[in-house]
Write a protein that holds these residues in place. Sequence first.
Motif, PDB file in Angstrom:
ATOM      1  N   HIS A  19       1.178  -1.215   0.040  1.00 50.28           N
ATOM      2  CA  HIS A  19       0.382  -0.193   0.175  1.00 50.28           C
ATOM      3  C   HIS A  19       0.592   1.052  -0.141  1.00 50.28           C
ATOM      4  O   HIS A  19       0.561   2.341  -0.584  1.00 50.28           O
ATOM      5  N   ARG A  20       2.275   1.153   0.608  1.00 46.95           N
ATOM      6  CA  ARG A  20       2.696   1.962   0.181  1.00 46.95           C
ATOM      7  C   ARG A  20       3.767   3.076  -1.049  1.00 46.95           C
ATOM      8  O   ARG A  20       3.207   4.022  -1.662  1.00 46.95           O
ATOM      9  N   LEU A  21       4.073   1.201  -0.947  1.00 46.76           N
ATOM     10  CA  LEU A  21       4.477   1.934  -2.452  1.00 46.76           C
ATOM     11  C   LEU A  21       3.652   2.054  -3.888  1.00 46.76           C
ATOM     12  O   LEU A  21       3.696   2.740  -4.563  1.00 46.76           O
ATOM     13  N   TYR A  22       2.320   1.925  -3.707  1.00 42.71           N
ATOM     14  CA  TYR A  22       1.006   1.946  -4.939  1.00 42.71           C
ATOM     15  C   TYR A  22       0.360   3.359  -4.135  1.00 42.71           C
ATOM     16  O   TYR A  22      -0.790   3.413  -4.760  1.00 42.71           O
ATOM     17  N   ASP A 166       8.071   7.599   1.172  1.00 38.18           N
ATOM     18  CA  ASP A 166       8.326   7.692   2.504  1.00 38.18           C
ATOM     19  C   ASP A 166       9.350   7.153   3.217  1.00 38.18           C
ATOM     20  O   ASP A 166       9.381   6.793   3.863  1.00 38.18           O
ATOM     21  N   GLY A 167      10.665   7.297   2.358  1.00 36.65           N
ATOM     22  CA  GLY A 167      11.682   6.943   3.014  1.00 36.65           C
ATOM     23  C   GLY A 167      12.047   5.026   2.443  1.00 36.65           C
ATOM     24  O   GLY A 167      13.290   5.294   2.617  1.00 36.65           O
ATOM     25  N   THR A 168      11.604   4.588   1.851  1.00 43.47           N
ATOM     26  CA  THR A 168      11.902   3.128   1.551  1.00 43.47           C
ATOM     27  C   THR A 168      12.130   3.006   0.498  1.00 43.47           C
ATOM     28  O   THR A 168      11.269   3.712  -0.368  1.00 43.47           O
ATOM     29  N   ASP A 189      12.818  -2.738   4.947  1.00 38.99           N
ATOM     30  CA  ASP A 189      12.066  -2.479   5.714  1.00 38.99           C
ATOM     31  C   ASP A 189      12.493  -1.631   6.985  1.00 38.99           C
ATOM     32  O   ASP A 189      13.380  -1.739   6.556  1.00 38.99           O
ATOM     33  N   ASP A 190      11.019  -1.160   7.622  1.00 39.06           N
ATOM     34  CA  ASP A 190      11.482  -0.420   8.650  1.00 39.06           C
ATOM     35  C   ASP A 190      12.413  -1.137   9.582  1.00 39.06           C
ATOM     36  O   ASP A 190      13.107   0.487  10.371  1.00 39.06           O
TER      37      ASP A 190
END
Length: 246
Positions: A19-22, A166-168, A189-190
Motif C-alpha cells: 500500500h505504501r509503494l502504490y 516515504d523513505g523506503t 523494511d523499517d
Amino acid sequence: MLPVAAEWFSTWFDSPYYHRLYQHRDYAEARAFLDRLLAYLHPKPTARLLDLACGKGRHSRYLSEQGFAVTGVDLSPHSIAAARQFGHERLHFQVHDMRDPLPYGPFDLVLNLFTSFGYFEQEAENVVALRNAAAALRPGGKLVIDFLNTELTIKTLVTHETKTVDGTVYQLYRHFHNDFIVKEIRFRDDAGQEQYFEERVRALNQERFAEYFRMAGLRLAETLGDYQLGPFDPATSPRMIFVLKK
C-alpha cells in the motif's frame, strides 16, 4: 511433507509496503475511467454491481456514490477490513477468493478492473474464476475485465526501476518468464531487514481470453483499448478492456 508455498498475492497484497509503494496511483484517472464506463454501459439506477478484487474499496465507494448498490470482494483480509469502515446499507465488503463460487448476487454488472486477473499459477483457475463471475450475473448481465495489453507490455518492459516512497527504497525488476510477466520487489523494511516480493501476471493475449470466455459461457460484446474507451489496437493500445455478456 513440504509446506505449500503461499501464493504471492496472498502475502504481498496484505503487506503494508504494498500500500505504501502504490499510494500515489492516479485515482482521478480511475474515477474518470469509471465515469466513462458507466456512461458506456448505462446500467439502470437499480442495478447491483460487484467490484471483483476491490482492494481497499476506493472504486466500490465511488460506484456507490453514483447511486448503485455495490458489493466489493477481495482476497486480502487487511484490505477488506480497511474498506468496511466505509460500508453502509448499499455498500458491502467481503473477503472472497474469486476461485470460489460467489454466495452474493445476482448482479447486473461485474467489474474486474486495473489488471486484477491472471494471477494464478494454474491456468485452469482463471477459467474457474470467470465461471464463478458468470454464475453471479443475472441473465443479460455484463462483465468487464480490464487487463494490460500483454504483447505491448512485454515489448516495452522497463527491466529495472528504483522508487523511493516515504523513505523506503524499492528496487523493481521486471522480466517475462514461463508465460508470466514478473515484477520483483526488493527493499529494506523499517527494521532494516531485506524483503522480497513478486507480482506475477499471466501474459494472456486476445486469443487465450477468447478461449476462456467460450469455456465460461460468456459472449464478447466489445474490446476497448484504453481508459478513454478507444477501440483496441494490438500494436498501440495500453489496455485490453473486454465487455462481456451472459
